[in-house]
Write a protein that holds these residues in place. Structure first.
Motif, mmCIF file in Angstrom:
data_model
loop_
_atom_site.group_PDB
_atom_site.id
_atom_site.type_symbol
_atom_site.label_atom_id
_atom_site.label_comp_id
_atom_site.label_asym_id
_atom_site.label_seq_id
_atom_site.Cartn_x
_atom_site.Cartn_y
_atom_site.Cartn_z
ATOM 1 N N PRO A 32 -3.267 7.992 4.457
ATOM 2 C CA PRO A 32 -2.479 7.339 4.663
ATOM 3 C C PRO A 32 -1.341 6.590 5.168
ATOM 4 N N ALA A 71 1.019 -0.839 0.034
ATOM 5 C CA ALA A 71 -0.094 -0.224 0.000
ATOM 6 C C ALA A 71 1.390 1.156 -0.152
ATOM 7 N N HIS A 116 -6.401 -0.521 -8.353
ATOM 8 C CA HIS A 116 -5.905 0.609 -9.157
ATOM 9 C C HIS A 116 -5.710 0.543 -10.377
ATOM 10 N N LEU A 127 -1.822 12.684 -0.835
ATOM 11 C CA LEU A 127 -0.739 11.973 -2.125
ATOM 12 C C LEU A 127 0.714 12.577 -2.233
ATOM 13 N N LEU A 166 1.978 5.927 -6.853
ATOM 14 C CA LEU A 166 0.554 7.459 -7.269
ATOM 15 C C LEU A 166 1.265 8.511 -7.543
ATOM 16 N N SER A 167 1.703 9.210 -6.448
ATOM 17 C CA SER A 167 2.241 10.686 -6.631
ATOM 18 C C SER A 167 3.397 10.888 -7.245
ATOM 19 N N ILE A 176 -6.739 3.369 -1.805
ATOM 20 C CA ILE A 176 -5.484 3.623 -0.611
ATOM 21 C C ILE A 176 -5.735 3.190 0.442
ATOM 22 N N PRO A 177 -5.708 2.169 1.058
ATOM 23 C CA PRO A 177 -6.820 1.483 2.480
ATOM 24 C C PRO A 177 -4.953 2.366 3.760
ATOM 25 N N ILE A 227 2.690 1.900 -3.223
ATOM 26 C CA ILE A 227 1.992 1.799 -4.310
ATOM 27 C C ILE A 227 1.277 3.486 -4.599
ATOM 28 N N THR A 228 0.722 4.074 -3.184
ATOM 29 C CA THR A 228 1.050 5.548 -3.038
ATOM 30 C C THR A 228 2.007 5.975 -3.358
#
Lengths: 314, 490
Positions: B263, A185, A209, B135, A192-193, B319-320, A188-189
């Motif tokens: 997150p 998680a 996603h 983000l 994305l950023s 997103i968890p 992946i964040t």
């Protein structure tokens, strides 16, 4: 009167003896609840597979099957406990790929060969992903970018050491930077950023996603295309002969009697084919992969051969 | 839209499911060692048969109830049921010692309710903005947030900064045990498998707060008899007292929502940050730690603010933010739903149904919380000689249950002895908790930020959010120190 009492005592004695002999034969296995040790915390992928397997096994064995989470040492703690449990078939262990990697790393108090492997139930191939905004659109793009700028691209690793990326690097001879994260998680964040360039995760971790249009899937590190991603090619199709992924199965201590192993094997095979299990796995994007004792052992042995050179280099 | 959502959940069975979920959440939340995450994971296979709205409503209700439940044991027994309630002990337990359990629990309940409602409101109206902000959080920002969190140690250290610092260093040392977060190399494990995962937070927490308190009550026999004589007061807070808390509750609710939306930053951090800010803006800083209602309201509004905040990255980006949200994501997938922008368009009714369910769950929490105060008072009237052993059994079971491990029970007892001696020496225990939570976060993200930044440390000054948090940390530490110097001159 006396005769009656004697008769009654005899009946009791016979019943008692027959009850005792029954126990010796073990033919009534299982006659008490079975526990499955899941060597990771509640809430993860391994836990989910363990729980649905417990639910379906319960119906096949007509006994309660409970999940016992035992987190620690990347799985070493729970697996070690399962290995050292009584070999009576009432304590099963959900083994994961860590059963191979931890002994190679030298951080497990057991050897991979110590377990008696019953069945594999799940295989999740690694999927290459990049951000939807990335200029990289295909696996060829990714490889070319890496070759043009060796050591420049950043890989968001969901765990260290990362077997997926190490196997890929070994097969293609490319260089990139590995940035480790605690789980998929946060990695992946970061993709994305825009902090890291690409990642390698399980299908269930990236499915939402990809469908949501945040990530692009480039390739799957499997023999065949993954059922949830029909239009994503495999690395083998692209001429790179490497597969990698994580798997989960059931193992028991080595001296578990054959009879019990057979009962469990039959029950596991039925459970994996049950509608409940299939539905759950498909909707969670977890790959179903049933292998019996010989095939499971063969898979483990192959994996040891594949991973040994990687861990030797580190 | 929200009305549509209410229509989606307006049936007797869904309402019942929400009620049951909140009740279950409060129970597991208040029992140290049982967590909402664990309960949600257990419910996941069962939710297969429920409709999407009811299964997700059930899980969210457990999450909300669990967040509140932690505060009950924190106030009554000084044992935080969840790490998020550790900050509630600071002022909640002193209030209970004064017998004001009605005031303490009603404040916690109303603050939790407000935190929940504010965060759901933010979730409904500001999701996209907050998701964009979330983000922006990369390793550098997480590092700065962790440093800011650690700086709060200065404001929870009581009268002696040195003692706070001692506790913090001890906590950081404890947090270093286990596998290196970036290379998985075992540190301070002495070759044992048990220590590879480090010391678990929850057994340490139960030990430091709960077991230490029990040990204390055994040794200080005389004090106990005095304690029993304190008359327990069930009366809840007055309207005037409530009015005085509005500012604190609102501020903390927003902090909670904000931190929850990031997150990887959870309710425990939100609670401590809320406490710190409540103290910063209060005129009577000296009352904190001695039973100030604001010291209960702030962390409770903060940690329940997280409940809505966590849903923001989950619903908008898929997103968890924590383990509980990861299980929720699993529940979405099982029902064939893909969280993300499309979810709002394709399954609007479901999304608004979840929002409505969260509002209803918060209302149930308020009602259940306020109506059970008398029951708790009854429990506390039990003779200490009977109550303390029962609590010790419960804490032992809790420490075992978290990972089915006897080792964790020993950890709990060890930390209990440590906590007892710390109390004896008047060293505050909450810095240890902050250090165990934030130490690894700071270390891991500092190293990761340097890796991402080509081994340069420029991320410390060229990223705006990082700079703001680092400045806040400096302000927190220096203002606490100035106050200390000023107090000493008096």
């Amino acid at each position: 009167m006396k005769n009656n009492l004697l008769f009654f005592l005899l009946i009791v004695l016979v019943l008692l003896l027959s009850a005792c002999s029954d126990k010796k034969e073990r033919s009534d296995y299982p006659n008490k609840p079975i526990s499955i040790i899941v060597p990771f915390a509640a809430g993860g992928g391994t836990d989910a597979v363990g729980r649905v397997l417990a639910e379906t096994l319960k119906e096949e064995l007509n006994q309660d099957v409970v999940v016992v989470n035992k987190d620690g040492g990347s799985g070493a703690l729970g697996m070690n406990e399962g290995l050292n449990a009584k070999a009576d078939g009432y304590t099963l262990t959900m083994v994961t790929r860590e059963v191979v990697t931890l002994p190679l790393l030298g951080t497990a108090p057991f050897k991979t060969e110590d377990f008696r492997y019953i069945s594999n139930v799940n295989y999740d191939p690694a999927v290459f992903v990049v951000s939807a905004d990335s200029e990289i659109n295909t696996i060829e793009d990714l490889l070319n970018t890496m070759k043009e700028n060796p050591g420049k691209l950043k890989f968001g690793a969901s765990a260290v050491p990362n077997t997926y990326s190490s196997q890929f690097a070994l097969a293609t001879d490319v260089e990139f930077q590995t940035i480790p994260y605690q789980g998929a998680a946060p990695a992946i964040t970061e993709i994305l950023s825009g902090g890291v360039d690409f990642g390698l995760y399980s299908p269930g971790e990236v499915k939402a996603h990809i469908e949501g249009g945040n990530l692009k899937a480039l390739a799957v590190m499997a023999e065949d295309r993954f059922s949830g991603f029909h239009d994503v090619p495999t690395l083998i199709e692209k001429g790179i002969n490497v597969t990698s992924g994580t798997y989960r199965g059931i193992a028991v201590p080595p001296d578990t009697p054959d009879e019990i192993v057979n009962t469990l094997e039959k029950a596991l095979k039925k459970a994996v084919n049950s509608d409940k299990f299939v539905d759950f796995m498909n909707s969670s994007f977890l790959g179903i992969d049933y292998r019996g004792p010989e095939e499971f052992k063969e898979m483990i042995d192959n994996d040891i051969n594949n991973l040994t050179p990687i861990f030797k280099n580190q | 839209m929200v009305i549509e959502g209410f229509r989606a959940i307006l049936s007797i069975d869904v309402i019942f499911i929400i009620f049951a979920g909140v009740l279950l959440g409060i129970v597991v939340g208040s029992l140290p060692g049982l967590t909402a995450t664990m309960t949600i994971a257990l419910l996941l296979p069962f939710s297969f048969g429920l409709s999407p709205v009811s299964s997700i409503a059930l899980m969210v209700s457990v999450f909300i109830g669990g967040m509140y439940g932690g505060s009950v044991t924190a106030i009554l027994l000084s044992i935080p049921g969840t790490p998020a309630a550790a900050a509630t002990v600071l002022d909640g337990y002193p209030l209970r010692k004064q017998g004001k359990i009605g005031k303490a629990i009603s404040t916690a309940t109303i603050a939790s309710f407000s935190g929940g409602i504010v965060s759901v409101t933010c979730l409904i109206f500001f999701s996209p903005i907050l998701a964009d902000f979330a983000l922006k959080f990369s390793a550098a920002e997480f590092f700065a947030l962790a440093v800011f969190g650690l700086s709060i140690i200065a404001s929870v250290s009581g009268n002696s900064p040195i003692k706070g610092l001692i506790a913090a260093c001890l906590g950081l040392l404890i947090a270093m045990v286990g596998m290196d977060p970036l290379t998985a190399y075992p540190r301070f494990t002495f070759g044992t498998t048990q220590l590879m995962g480090g010391f678990s937070l929850i057994p340490a927490l139960i030990g430091l707060f709960g077991v230490a308190e029990i040990l204390g009550s055994i040794v200080e026999k005389n004090n106990i008899e005095e304690k029993i004589k304190v008359k327990l007061d069930n009366t809840i807070i007055t309207l005037r007292e409530g009015k005085g808390l509005i500012g604190t509750i609102l501020r903390s609710s927003f902090i909670g929502t904000f931190i929850g939306a990031i997150p990887g930053a959870g309710a425990d951090i939100a609670a401590f940050v809320s406490y710190n800010e409540a103290k910063r803006w209060s005129k009577n800083k000296d009352e904190f730690g001695k039973g100030n209602l604001k010291g209960v309201a702030a962390p409770e509004a903060g940690n329940n603010g997280v409940t809505g905040g966590t849903m923001i990255p989950l619903l908008t980006l898929g997103i968890p933010g924590d383990a509980a949200a990861a299980v929720l994501l699993g529940a979405f997938l099982i029902h064939g739903l893909q969280p993300g922008p499309k979810l709002f368009m394709d399954n609007g009714e479901l999304v608004y149904g979840i929002f409505a369910a969260m509002i209803v769950a918060n209302i149930f929490m308020l009602v259940l919380g306020l109506s059970t105060i008398k029951v708790f008072a009854k429990v506390l009237q039990t003779d200490t000689k009977i109550l303390m052993p029962i609590i010790l059994v419960l804490t032992t079971v809790g420490a075992f249950a978290i990972n089915n491990s006897m080792f964790d029970v020993y950890v709990m007892l060890g930390f209990g002895v440590l906590g007892y001696f710390m109390r004896k020496m008047d060293i505050p225990t909450s810095p240890i908790v902050l250090a165990i939570i934030l130490g690894p976060m700071a270390e891991e993200n500092f190293r990761r930020a340097a890796m991402l930044n080509e081994k340069s440390l420029s991320f410390l000054y060229d990223r705006p959010i990082t700079v703001i948090f680092l400045l806040l940390a400096i302000i927190t530490v220096s203002s606490s120190y100035m106050k200390y110097i000023k107090d000493r001159k008096k």
